[in-house]
Scaffold this motif. Structure first.
Motif, PDB file in Angstrom:
ATOM      1  N   GLN C 250       0.845  -1.202   0.000  1.00  0.00           N
ATOM      2  CA  GLN C 250       0.000   0.000   0.000  1.00  0.00           C
ATOM      3  C   GLN C 250       0.878   1.248   0.000  1.00  0.00           C
ATOM      4  OE1 GLN C 250      -3.479   0.582   2.329  1.00  0.00           O
ATOM      5  NE2 GLN C 250      -3.665  -1.578   2.879  1.00  0.00           N
ATOM      6  N   LEU C 251       1.889   1.254   0.855  1.00  0.00           N
ATOM      7  CA  LEU C 251       2.762   2.427   0.953  1.00  0.00           C
ATOM      8  C   LEU C 251       3.485   2.673  -0.363  1.00  0.00           C
ATOM      9  CD1 LEU C 251       4.232   1.906   4.534  1.00  0.00           C
ATOM     10  CD2 LEU C 251       2.620   3.676   3.824  1.00  0.00           C
ATOM     11  N   ALA C 252       3.899   1.600  -1.005  1.00  0.00           N
ATOM     12  CA  ALA C 252       4.625   1.744  -2.271  1.00  0.00           C
ATOM     13  C   ALA C 252       3.726   2.310  -3.357  1.00  0.00           C
ATOM     14  CB  ALA C 252       5.191   0.397  -2.693  1.00  0.00           C
ATOM     15  N   GLN C 253       2.420   2.101  -3.195  1.00  0.00           N
ATOM     16  CA  GLN C 253       1.489   2.620  -4.183  1.00  0.00           C
ATOM     17  C   GLN C 253       0.778   3.890  -3.726  1.00  0.00           C
ATOM     18  OE1 GLN C 253      -0.613  -1.053  -5.036  1.00  0.00           O
ATOM     19  NE2 GLN C 253       1.509  -1.693  -5.366  1.00  0.00           N
ATOM     20  N   GLY C 254       1.226   4.408  -2.601  1.00  0.00           N
ATOM     21  CA  GLY C 254       0.605   5.638  -2.112  1.00  0.00           C
ATOM     22  C   GLY C 254      -0.837   5.440  -1.663  1.00  0.00           C
ATOM     23  N   GLU C 255      -1.172   4.267  -1.201  1.00  0.00           N
ATOM     24  CA  GLU C 255      -2.545   4.001  -0.763  1.00  0.00           C
ATOM     25  C   GLU C 255      -2.659   3.980   0.745  1.00  0.00           C
ATOM     26  OE1 GLU C 255      -3.446   1.031  -4.512  1.00  0.00           O
ATOM     27  OE2 GLU C 255      -3.559   0.292  -2.454  1.00  0.00           O
ATOM     28  N   ALA C 256      -3.905   4.152   1.214  1.00  0.00           N
ATOM     29  CA  ALA C 256      -4.162   3.997   2.647  1.00  0.00           C
ATOM     30  C   ALA C 256      -5.543   3.362   2.796  1.00  0.00           C
ATOM     31  CB  ALA C 256      -4.116   5.350   3.354  1.00  0.00           C
ATOM     32  N   ARG C 257      -5.559   2.086   3.125  1.00  0.00           N
ATOM     33  CA  ARG C 257      -6.814   1.319   3.213  1.00  0.00           C
ATOM     34  C   ARG C 257      -6.791   0.461   4.457  1.00  0.00           C
ATOM     35  NH1 ARG C 257      -5.128  -0.888  -1.448  1.00  0.00           N
ATOM     36  NH2 ARG C 257      -5.044  -2.904  -0.417  1.00  0.00           N
ATOM     37  N   ILE C 258      -7.995   0.028   4.871  1.00  0.00           N
ATOM     38  CA  ILE C 258      -8.074  -1.005   5.907  1.00  0.00           C
ATOM     39  C   ILE C 258      -8.149  -2.337   5.174  1.00  0.00           C
ATOM     40  CG2 ILE C 258      -9.336  -1.837   7.921  1.00  0.00           C
ATOM     41  CD1 ILE C 258      -8.236   1.097   8.117  1.00  0.00           C
ATOM     42  N   ASP C 259      -7.261  -3.255   5.506  1.00  0.00           N
ATOM     43  CA  ASP C 259      -7.247  -4.539   4.821  1.00  0.00           C
ATOM     44  C   ASP C 259      -7.209  -5.669   5.858  1.00  0.00           C
ATOM     45  OD1 ASP C 259      -5.542  -5.271   1.666  1.00  0.00           O
ATOM     46  OD2 ASP C 259      -7.239  -6.262   2.663  1.00  0.00           O
ATOM     47  N   ASN C 260      -7.514  -6.877   5.415  1.00  0.00           N
ATOM     48  CA  ASN C 260      -7.658  -7.973   6.370  1.00  0.00           C
ATOM     49  C   ASN C 260      -6.837  -9.180   5.947  1.00  0.00           C
ATOM     50  OD1 ASN C 260      -8.519  -9.900   8.196  1.00  0.00           O
ATOM     51  ND2 ASN C 260     -10.663  -9.895   7.557  1.00  0.00           N
ATOM     52  N   GLN C 261      -5.699  -9.396   6.601  1.00  0.00           N
ATOM     53  CA  GLN C 261      -4.873 -10.570   6.285  1.00  0.00           C
ATOM     54  C   GLN C 261      -5.450 -11.821   6.956  1.00  0.00           C
ATOM     55  OE1 GLN C 261      -2.927 -12.343   8.693  1.00  0.00           O
ATOM     56  NE2 GLN C 261      -2.088 -13.729   7.172  1.00  0.00           N
ATOM     57  N   TYR C 262      -6.203 -11.618   8.040  1.00  0.00           N
ATOM     58  CA  TYR C 262      -6.627 -12.720   8.910  1.00  0.00           C
ATOM     59  C   TYR C 262      -8.044 -13.168   8.557  1.00  0.00           C
ATOM     60  CZ  TYR C 262      -6.309 -15.114  13.543  1.00  0.00           C
ATOM     61  OH  TYR C 262      -6.229 -16.025  14.575  1.00  0.00           O
ATOM     62  N   SER C 263      -8.344 -13.194   7.253  1.00  0.00           N
ATOM     63  CA  SER C 263      -9.721 -13.438   6.827  1.00  0.00           C
ATOM     64  C   SER C 263     -10.238 -14.819   7.230  1.00  0.00           C
ATOM     65  CB  SER C 263      -9.826 -13.266   5.312  1.00  0.00           C
ATOM     66  OG  SER C 263      -8.847 -14.083   4.684  1.00  0.00           O
ATOM     67  N   ARG C 264      -9.365 -15.754   7.531  1.00  0.00           N
ATOM     68  CA  ARG C 264      -9.851 -17.082   7.924  1.00  0.00           C
ATOM     69  C   ARG C 264     -10.537 -17.050   9.295  1.00  0.00           C
ATOM     70  NH1 ARG C 264      -4.333 -16.969   8.835  1.00  0.00           N
ATOM     71  NH2 ARG C 264      -3.537 -17.916  10.766  1.00  0.00           N
TER      72      ARG C 264
END
Lengths: 368, 114, 389
Positions: C250-264
């Motif tokens: 996200q940082l490399a693309q200049g983004e700022a989002r809430i994301d979920n790695q722990y979707s399981r």
């Protein structure tokens, strides 16, 4: 008609006297369902308790019991080795009986192991009992019976002891102290300062079993499992290794777990110890318990496991010898000694490396 | 408050109290299932499911499909890096910077379009 | 062990490290920063949750991350942030004649003004470790002659369990059970960190198990208002590494989002049943004192009036004393991510796991304890100073 001669008063008394004396000399029979303060009083009740419950179980020679001390001839000892190994330990475990063992078996095997890890042939034990008033005699017989069985299996004799009874509340049911002596063969010298850089570390099986069994037995955490204590006497396994390999250092893993032993060895030998976490043998259910409660098997007690350090060239042979023994089937090479970071133990995890230190106190279940 | 461990529901122990027996690597404990139950279904439908346990309560059902997807993503992340690195190894230094950015961008685009 | 071992895999881990090494310079460039070797600033990611701190140190991850990535350890350790005054209150409860204080093991050795719960237990107070609040309630039912108090600790992960137990206590009419609530919530803390002038962070590794309860939505302001990415992460080492990769991307693309790695484990909406239990039993306090962070509005949970009889503070009329931290203690700055453990003057000398001065050293997931117990090797390799903004 001639007068039948009546027995004189003197001879009547003397036959009563003889009858009482005969009864008095018979081995005692303890009275009552439980131990009371009289049994600790040093008088007849205590004599009966000792005779009936303790001596009869241990099979100690009645004649030798008539002295305050056991007497052991020196010459046979000196034929076996050149040093005496001498150790003592007290056992206060609760509950008294737990899966795989009990306080009695623990008290014998624990002391046998403390002797055996010096390379000694364990020979004689003492048994000091502190009994809480009210302990059932049935429980005492079971514990003492278990000690006798363990002693016989380990090839040691319990030759002397002491018994005290304390008022209710002054001890938790039963405390046992065992001291032991053994003889160390001349050629054997495993010692804490003996590890050299390059040496390889081995254990004879799975970690944390005893601590897990005790936790389960206490019932406070309401866990169900097939885990049993690994309480066992290790001198046979040790003999099979020491017979062929020069063991540089050896310790049994008890309270504090593997981490405590390794830290003590690292500091005593002034070497760095590196352990491969993925090589540590741990039962799946002990692992499950640890994950659930937030414990680490490296900090948890065993009672039938040891760690040894041998020269790298001897490692495979030592491993094979241990694996061939019934108490070493899950033996594994777990790490090495090196010169850097002397006195420290590090753990190579599946990913990075971290320090392995001792815990401050007991492991407690955590939520974080 | 983070110590949560996956376990499998092996039996229902008390239906009215919503308690079940959960197995974690061979150790079993009675766990409260009220937070993972579906009120339309009998409690027994939970048997066989994997749940996340924290302080004696099942807090969430573990989604097997999502678990697999996560693992697949993990494996793929790694593969792209090896490919990029293999390409980069043959490049003269001056172009390395640009190439690396380009390859990483392409990889991220690919992931995002999944 | 299923759902555990796969996320500790060595080969996958190595790939993730390689990916992180490739992404860090790209993120720095995007943020207009020079590499540290040329006088620039590292990427600073905060792992909020103490469980993540524990994983990071337990698996030696710090030593394998690039120098230009700094992990800042946040205040998501509910034991570490307990102010001394609240520990003293727990001790006061434990000392009441006939009382039994049931606590999680984590809190046993936290020092109060004078003593810890473990020391008070040694003096004769009845302090018992429990695995679950449900066990404390069961104990109360079996011992009607004792006053049983449960020391409730933890964020939104643990609070629902306390809520369910309190609800059951009321349904069963258990007269001798109460809760000393020190439950806290995560968002007010995150806001306080984001507002802090001393701290400048590039992104957050989000608390996986808190999120399992609250879902993704509450974090929206982190991205929308403060422009920082937050990735909810699980607790195995690969989970943490993957979340770091997702943040760097996200940082490399200049983004700022809430994301979920722990979707399981974390459904996007969280656990509706757990949220309902929380709402029914708890309400936010006007404010709650956090060690080192001061008073944060709406960050603590207290029992609602309908459950007043189960609230130990009301039942036993406890008063909270404001007790300042010991002078030498820098736990506050460490919790706020401003200092690293080795920057604290007493770290490792006067303050050790055996002789802790502050809670960061007692809790197994406190940054100082984690660092001391597991990670002190890294000072041999890297010397980082806290003076970078």
């Amino acid at each position: 008609m001639p007068e039948r001669s009546k027995p004189s008063l003197q001879s009547k008394h003397s036959s009563h006297f003889a009858r009482i004396e005969r009864a008095r000399r018979k081995p005692g029979r303890v009275q009552g369902p439980c131990v009371d303060l009289a049994h600790g009083g040093g008088g007849k009740a205590m004599r009966d308790l000792i005779d009936d419950v303790i001596v009869s179980a241990f099979g100690t020679d009645r004649q030798s019991l008539q002295d305050d001390q056991a007497r052991i001839a020196l010459a046979p000892l000196m034929a076996t080795g050149d040093r005496l190994a001498f150790t003592t330990d007290s056992y206060v475990v609760t509950p008294l009986f737990f899966p795989g063992s009990d306080i009695g078996k623990l008290a014998v095997n624990g002391t046998v192991n403390d002797l055996a890890v010096s390379g000694a042939k364990p020979m004689y034990l003492s048994c000091g009992l502190v009994i809480e008033e009210g302990l059932s005699l049935e429980i005492l017989r079971r514990v003492v019976g278990s000690m006798a069985e363990a002693a016989q299996a380990a090839g040691v004799t319990i030759v002397t002891g002491d018994t005290k009874v304390v008022p209710r509340g002054q001890c938790d049911q039963l405390f046992i102290n065992t001291a032991g002596i053994g003889v160390i063969p001349t050629e054997r010298n495993p010692h804490a300062q003996g590890i050299l850089p390059g040496d390889v570390l081995l254990v004879n099986g799975t970690l944390g079993d005893h601590a897990a069994a005790i936790l389960l037995a206490r019932g406070e955490l309401q866990l169900e499992s097939a885990i049993t204590s690994d309480c066992a006497a290790l001198h046979g396994l040790i003999d099979s290794v020491c017979g062929e390999v020069d063991v540089h250092a050896m310790r049994d893993i008890t309270r504090g777990g593997l981490s405590a032993v390794l830290n003590e060895l690292a500091m005593a030998s002034e070497v760095g110890l590196v352990v491969d976490e993925t090589a540590l043998p741990v039962r799946a259910d002990v692992r499950g318990l640890c994950e659930l409660l937030g414990f680490d098997p490296v900090h948890m007690a065993n009672e039938g496991k040891l760690v040894m350090a041998v020269a790298a060239a001897d490692a495979q042979r030592a491993l094979a010898l241990m694996r061939a023994h019934p108490l070493g089937q899950d033996s594994a090479i777990i790490g090495v000694a090196r010169d850097n970071l002397p006195g420290m133990v590090t753990l190579q995890t599946a990913l990075g490396e971290r320090i392995l230190d001792m815990l401050v106190g007991e492991p407690v279940p955590r939520i974080c | 408050m983070c110590l949560g461990i996956p376990g499998q529901v092996v039996a229902i122990v008390d239906e009215p109290k919503l308690l079940g027996l959960v197995d974690v690597g061979g150790v079993r404990r009675v766990i409260n299932l009220s937070l993972v139950r579906d009120e339309q279904q009998p409690l027994a439908t939970l048997v066989g499911l994997w749940v996340l346990i924290h302080v004696g309560f099942a807090m969430s059902r573990i989604d097997e499909a999502e678990a697999q997807r996560t693992l697949t993503l993990l494996a793929e992340l790694g593969e792209l890096t090896e490919q990029e690195l293999a390409e980069l190894a043959d490049q003269p230094r001056a172009e390395l910077h640009h190439e690396a950015e380009h390859a990483a961008d392409a990889a991220s685009d690919q992931e995002r379009s999944r | 062990m299923k759902h555990v071992d796969e996320f500790r895999d060595k080969a996958l881990g190595e790939r993730l490290f390689a990916r992180i090494a490739a992404l860090v310079p790209r993120a720095q460039r995007r943020l207009g920063r020079l590499p540290v070797s040329r006088g620039g600033q590292p990427i600073k990611l905060m792992e909020v949750c103490g469980g993540h701190t524990h994983t990071i140190f337990k698996y030696g991850l710090v030593g394998l991350l690039p120098e230009d990535l700094e992990l800042v350890h946040g205040p998501g350790c509910p034991v570490c942030v307990l102010p001394i005054g609240r520990v003293d209150m727990a001790i006061e409860l434990a000392r009441m004649p006939g009382a039994v204080l049931c606590t999680f093991g984590d809190a046993l050795r936290v020092p109060g003004s004078e003593l810890s719960l473990l020391q008070v237990k040694a003096q004769g107070a009845d302090v018992r470790t429990v695995y679950s609040p449900a066990d404390a309630l069961t104990f109360a039912q079996h011992h009607p002659e004792r006053e049983v108090i449960f020391f409730g600790l933890g964020f939104e992960t643990t609070a629902p369990s306390t809520a369910l137990v309190v609800r059951e206590a009321r349904a069963l009419g258990v007269p001798n059970f109460s809760v000393f609530s020190n439950h806290i919530t995560i968002m007010p803390t995150l806001r306080a960190l984001l507002e802090s002038p001393e701290l400048s962070l590039d992104g957050f590794v989000g608390p996986g198990h808190v999120s399992m309860v609250i879902g993704e939505a509450p974090y929206a302001p982190v991205a929308e208002q403060y422009g920082k990415p937050l990735v909810i992460a699980g607790f195995e080492p690969l989970d943490v590494l993957q979340a770091i990769v997702m943040l760097l991307e996200q940082l490399a693309q200049g983004e700022a989002r809430i994301d979920n790695q722990y979707s399981r484990v974390v459904p996007p909406a969280g656990s509706l049943l757990a949220q309902a239990a929380l709402r029914e039993v708890f309400e936010p306090r006007a404010s709650f004192e956090w060690r080192g962070l001061g008073s944060i509005p709406s960050s603590g949970l207290q029992l609602r009036a309908a459950f007043a009889q189960f609230d130990a503070e009301r039942r036993f009329q406890l008063h909270e004393a404001q007790v300042p931290d010991p002078k030498a203690c820098e736990c506050g700055k460490i919790l706020a991510g401003v200092l690293q453990p080795w920057d604290c003057k007493v770290f490792g000398t006067a303050c050790t796991p055996q002789t802790p001065i502050g809670a960061c050293m007692v809790s197994s997931e406190g940054a100082c304890a984690a660092y001391y117990n597991y990670g002190r090797l890294t000072t041999l390799r890297q010397k980082r100073s806290s003076t970078r903004a």
